[in-house]
Design a protein around this motif. Structure first.
Motif, PDB file in Angstrom:
ATOM      1  N   ALA A   7       0.837  -1.204   0.000  1.00 13.18           N
ATOM      2  CA  ALA A   7       0.000   0.000   0.000  1.00 13.18           C
ATOM      3  C   ALA A   7       0.869   1.250   0.000  1.00 13.18           C
ATOM      4  O   ALA A   7       0.550   2.239  -0.675  1.00 13.18           O
ATOM      5  CB  ALA A   7      -0.932  -0.013   1.209  1.00 13.18           C
ATOM      6  N   ILE A  30     -10.117  -2.186   0.563  1.00 10.42           N
ATOM      7  CA  ILE A  30      -9.187  -1.142   0.131  1.00 10.42           C
ATOM      8  C   ILE A  30      -8.609  -0.402   1.337  1.00 10.42           C
ATOM      9  O   ILE A  30      -7.840   0.559   1.184  1.00 10.42           O
ATOM     10  CB  ILE A  30      -9.904  -0.154  -0.824  1.00 10.42           C
ATOM     11  CG1 ILE A  30      -8.901   0.609  -1.706  1.00 10.42           C
ATOM     12  CG2 ILE A  30     -10.786   0.825  -0.057  1.00 10.42           C
ATOM     13  CD1 ILE A  30      -8.238  -0.218  -2.742  1.00 10.42           C
ATOM     14  N   LEU A  33      -4.777   0.602   1.616  1.00 10.14           N
ATOM     15  CA  LEU A  33      -4.372   1.715   0.761  1.00 10.14           C
ATOM     16  C   LEU A  33      -4.897   3.035   1.326  1.00 10.14           C
ATOM     17  O   LEU A  33      -4.188   4.049   1.319  1.00 10.14           O
ATOM     18  CB  LEU A  33      -4.875   1.505  -0.661  1.00 10.14           C
ATOM     19  CG  LEU A  33      -4.569   2.625  -1.658  1.00 10.14           C
ATOM     20  CD1 LEU A  33      -3.086   2.968  -1.679  1.00 10.14           C
ATOM     21  CD2 LEU A  33      -5.048   2.251  -3.059  1.00 10.14           C
ATOM     22  N   LEU A  73     -10.938   5.202  -6.175  1.00  6.55           N
ATOM     23  CA  LEU A  73     -10.782   3.852  -5.622  1.00  6.55           C
ATOM     24  C   LEU A  73     -12.090   3.385  -5.001  1.00  6.55           C
ATOM     25  O   LEU A  73     -12.950   4.181  -4.632  1.00  6.55           O
ATOM     26  CB  LEU A  73      -9.637   3.798  -4.613  1.00  6.55           C
ATOM     27  CG  LEU A  73      -9.653   4.714  -3.390  1.00  6.55           C
ATOM     28  CD1 LEU A  73     -10.555   4.175  -2.279  1.00  6.55           C
ATOM     29  CD2 LEU A  73      -8.241   4.904  -2.852  1.00  6.55           C
ATOM     30  N   THR A  75     -13.989  -0.643  -3.331  1.00  4.74           N
ATOM     31  CA  THR A  75     -13.816  -2.060  -3.036  1.00  4.74           C
ATOM     32  C   THR A  75     -14.634  -2.885  -4.022  1.00  4.74           C
ATOM     33  O   THR A  75     -15.392  -2.354  -4.826  1.00  4.74           O
ATOM     34  CB  THR A  75     -14.256  -2.375  -1.594  1.00  4.74           C
ATOM     35  OG1 THR A  75     -15.659  -2.123  -1.472  1.00  4.74           O
ATOM     36  CG2 THR A  75     -13.514  -1.517  -0.596  1.00  4.74           C
ATOM     37  N   ILE A 101      -9.095  -0.837  -7.503  1.00  6.36           N
ATOM     38  CA  ILE A 101     -10.147  -1.620  -6.835  1.00  6.36           C
ATOM     39  C   ILE A 101      -9.505  -2.601  -5.851  1.00  6.36           C
ATOM     40  O   ILE A 101      -8.588  -3.349  -6.209  1.00  6.36           O
ATOM     41  CB  ILE A 101     -10.989  -2.415  -7.857  1.00  6.36           C
ATOM     42  CG1 ILE A 101     -11.436  -1.516  -9.008  1.00  6.36           C
ATOM     43  CG2 ILE A 101     -12.187  -3.060  -7.160  1.00  6.36           C
ATOM     44  CD1 ILE A 101     -12.292  -0.353  -8.609  1.00  6.36           C
ATOM     45  N   GLY A 102      -9.989  -2.584  -4.620  1.00  6.34           N
ATOM     46  CA  GLY A 102      -9.544  -3.561  -3.639  1.00  6.34           C
ATOM     47  C   GLY A 102     -10.414  -4.798  -3.681  1.00  6.34           C
ATOM     48  O   GLY A 102     -11.638  -4.706  -3.834  1.00  6.34           O
ATOM     49  N   ARG A 163      -6.531  -7.436  -1.197  1.00  4.07           N
ATOM     50  CA  ARG A 163      -6.194  -6.882   0.119  1.00  4.07           C
ATOM     51  C   ARG A 163      -4.950  -7.550   0.686  1.00  4.07           C
ATOM     52  O   ARG A 163      -4.103  -6.882   1.298  1.00  4.07           O
ATOM     53  CB  ARG A 163      -7.367  -7.066   1.079  1.00  4.07           C
ATOM     54  CG  ARG A 163      -7.195  -6.317   2.399  1.00  4.07           C
ATOM     55  CD  ARG A 163      -8.332  -6.581   3.375  1.00  4.07           C
ATOM     56  NE  ARG A 163      -8.322  -5.653   4.483  1.00  4.07           N
ATOM     57  CZ  ARG A 163      -7.485  -5.707   5.517  1.00  4.07           C
ATOM     58  NH1 ARG A 163      -6.583  -6.685   5.592  1.00  4.07           N
ATOM     59  NH2 ARG A 163      -7.553  -4.800   6.482  1.00  4.07           N
ATOM     60  N   GLN A 166      -1.997  -5.838  -0.658  1.00  8.55           N
ATOM     61  CA  GLN A 166      -1.781  -4.482  -0.139  1.00  8.55           C
ATOM     62  C   GLN A 166      -1.007  -4.483   1.179  1.00  8.55           C
ATOM     63  O   GLN A 166      -0.261  -3.536   1.460  1.00  8.55           O
ATOM     64  CB  GLN A 166      -3.121  -3.777   0.052  1.00  8.55           C
ATOM     65  CG  GLN A 166      -3.915  -3.529  -1.207  1.00  8.55           C
ATOM     66  CD  GLN A 166      -5.292  -2.971  -0.889  1.00  8.55           C
ATOM     67  OE1 GLN A 166      -5.427  -2.007  -0.118  1.00  8.55           O
ATOM     68  NE2 GLN A 166      -6.327  -3.584  -1.445  1.00  8.55           N
TER      69      GLN A 166
END
Length: 582
Positions: A7, A30, A33, A73, A75, A101-102, A163, A166
């Protein structure tokens, strides 16, 4: 020292691409991040929106108003779905946006979010680039590719970051990626000019034209000086697409205004009477208001060759940057101003301006919406930003708000999705907090997104050097559609829009008398904080779309004797038009 995770690496790449801010809504997938952005000290800043759709509009609005790459951004699942409207806006209006996009798929297999495959979901809107991050080593290059593709293709791209990735530690041996040298998105990455033979052919065609018209689109941004010089050399008249409205000073005597359903009768007359058409950076979809095929010889300039000839038949295609191509034409086109034609065009413009003034002054119950925009026109601050929503407000903006040089104006021109104006205005204001910004919208758009995003305005405004973000709400209480007027069941629930602004600590003014419209504009433009101007307007005011140019001749066979008869009708129609404007 905290461990460096992916992240943090993403934030570093955003900083390398000089991204000033990221728009979005926090969510579990997300969250790492978002946490890294919170730790970034505002470089880049994270701007939370009330809804993912408005976050994507903000990112697209940032791209439209600044020329930079917008970033948003979200999710997985419904959060990602909500981004689509703003991303399609970017795609259809050719603006660079990167969506991050998470994704979290560590739960049970077959979870609800997994039913929405992100590659399929974004495969159309981000068809130039959709990629997944799989390892820390991939992330810098993946983000660089997303930004370069968005800039080069003027379109949205998508990067999906699980995730788990990240929060993965960045290996000590991971090489530091070199700094990124960015080009200005939306402009050509190299000098692009047509071939000399094509320029010569276009110059010859323009030189032989007796009644030249120029149709200017958003792709002509930055070429105003060249457009005016060529128009004067040829004695041409000029019209613009809706997206091209901010390109030229609309006070020019040969500027007929916007073409199309929302446009002016002068622009329709220009198209109906010309014999030569030069299209500059436009992909205008309102082809019913173009000259009849076969009536004119046509040149089209566009940086993207895929767009040439898609809306209208073209005799000479010129693939190149608008300003560069026009400068090359100016060295080839002889001085041949057709004063009679220019005089006819200027009379068309004068007559339209008289008509517009009469329409704005017409009585209405309680306020004529055209009057509201006309009163703003005389007060519009130089170097302001203007964001326009979808609905009847577009008609009044196109016809009654004259944009002087220096005013930036943007709208959801091709997608035509309601609810964009206030998110656009937020993005424009955050980009230039020392300049005034206005959002023009109807009560439907205000109820859709505006009421919520006014909270975002209330959160940020105290940090702006110029606090003016003015939201005009044309409150006509009508939900029967654009131009629907008063119909049974067509009344929208009323909301105290100005009162809502005051509740949030902003300024609010409600106007329901025509004599108070001008003073209300003066009040909100002088306010020491953002303001909502709620104008209670008449939904029955007709939209009065101009008659399409030579619409009665469309569909006729254009070969042999039929072609001769069509040409004779065109000549007759032009003569009638000339008589009408003398």
């Amino acid at each position: 020292m905290a461990e460096r995770i992916v992240a943090d690496l993403v934030v570093e790449r955003l900083r390398a691409w000089r991204v000033p801010r990221v728009f979005g809504c926090p969510g579990a997938a997300i969250a790492p991040l978002v946490g890294a952005l919170d730790d970034a000290g505002g470089d880049p800043a994270f701007v939370p929106a009330r809804h993912e759709e408005t976050a994507s509009y903000m990112a697209t609005g940032h791209a439209k108003f600044t020329g930079g790459v917008g970033v948003c951004l979200a999710t997985q699942g419904p959060s990602a779905v909500h981004l689509l409207n703003g991303l399609y806006d970017a795609k259809l209006d050719s603006k660079p946006v990167v969506a991050i996009i998470g994704e979290d798929v560590t739960g049970p297999l077959g979870g609800a979010h997994e039913e929405i495959g992100l590659s399929r979901l974004f495969g159309d809107v981000c068809n130039q680039f959709v990629r997944y991050g799989r390892s820390p080593e991939q992330v810098p290059t993946l983000l660089d590719q997303a930004f370069r593709t968005a800039a080069a293709t003027r379109s949205p791209t998508c990067v999906v970051l699980p995730r788990a990735l990240q929060v993965t530690a960045v290996p000590d041996l991971l090489p530091q990626t070199a700094g990124v040298v960015t080009a200005t998105p939306g402009e050509p990455l190299a000098r692009v000019l047509p071939h000399d033979a094509d320029l010569d052919a276009a110059a010859s065609l323009l030189g032989n034209g007796r009644r030249v018209a120029m149709l200017v689109g958003q792709g002509a941004h930055g070429a105003a000086e060249e457009i005016v010089a060529l128009a004067d050399r040829l004695g041409a008249g000029v019209a613009t697409s809706l997206l091209g409205k901010p390109v030229l000073d609309e006070r020019l005597p040969f500027h007929t205004g916007v073409l199309g359903e929302v446009g002016t009768t002068a622009a329709a007359q220009l198209m109906g009477s010309c014999d030569t058409l030069l299209m500059i950076g436009t992909n205008d979809p309102w082809t019913d208001w173009f000259p009849m095929p076969g009536q004119v010889r046509t040149i089209q300039i566009d940086i993207d060759g895929r767009r040439i000839g898609t809306r209208y038949p073209v005799d000479v295609p010129l693939v190149g940057d608008a300003a560069e191509t026009l400068r090359a034409l100016l060295t080839r086109v002889p001085e041949n101003p057709h004063r009679e034609w220019r005089g006819m065009v200027e009379k068309m413009v004068d007559r339209w301006r008289e008509t517009a003034a009469e329409r704005a002054a017409a009585p209405a119950e309680p306020v004529n919406p055209q009057l509201v925009l006309r009163e703003l026109s005389a007060r519009l601050p130089r170097h302001a930003g203007v964001a326009v929503d979808v609905g009847s407000v577009i008609y009044w903006y196109a016809r009654h708000l004259e944009l002087p040089p220096g005013v930036r104006a943007q709208l959801c021109g091709t997608l035509g999705s309601t609810g964009c104006a206030l998110p656009y205005a937020v993005a424009a204001k955050l980009a230039r907090p020392d300049e005034p910004v206005l959002a023009l919208l109807g009560d439907g758009a205000m109820q859709l997104n505006g009421l919520a995003e006014l909270i975002t305005v209330a959160h940020h405004w105290t940090r702006w050097r110029d606090p003016r973000l003015i939201v005009l709400v044309l409150n006509n209480r009508d939900q029967s559609g654009v131009g629907g007027g008063r119909t049974p069941g067509g009344r929208r629930s009323d909301v105290p829009y100005a009162g809502w602004a005051r509740l949030l600590g902003l300024h609010g003014v409600r106007v329901d008398r025509p004599d108070l419209v001008g003073p209300a504009w003066d009040e909100v433009l002088a306010a020491d904080r953002p303001a909502v101007l709620e104008a209670v307007v008449d939904p029955a005011v007709p939209l009065d779309a101009p008659e399409p140019a030579l619409a009665d001749l469309r569909g006729l066979v254009t070969d042999g004797d039929a072609a001769r008869r069509v040409r004779e009708r065109v000549i007759q129609t032009e003569a009638i038009a000339a008589d009408e404007v003398v």
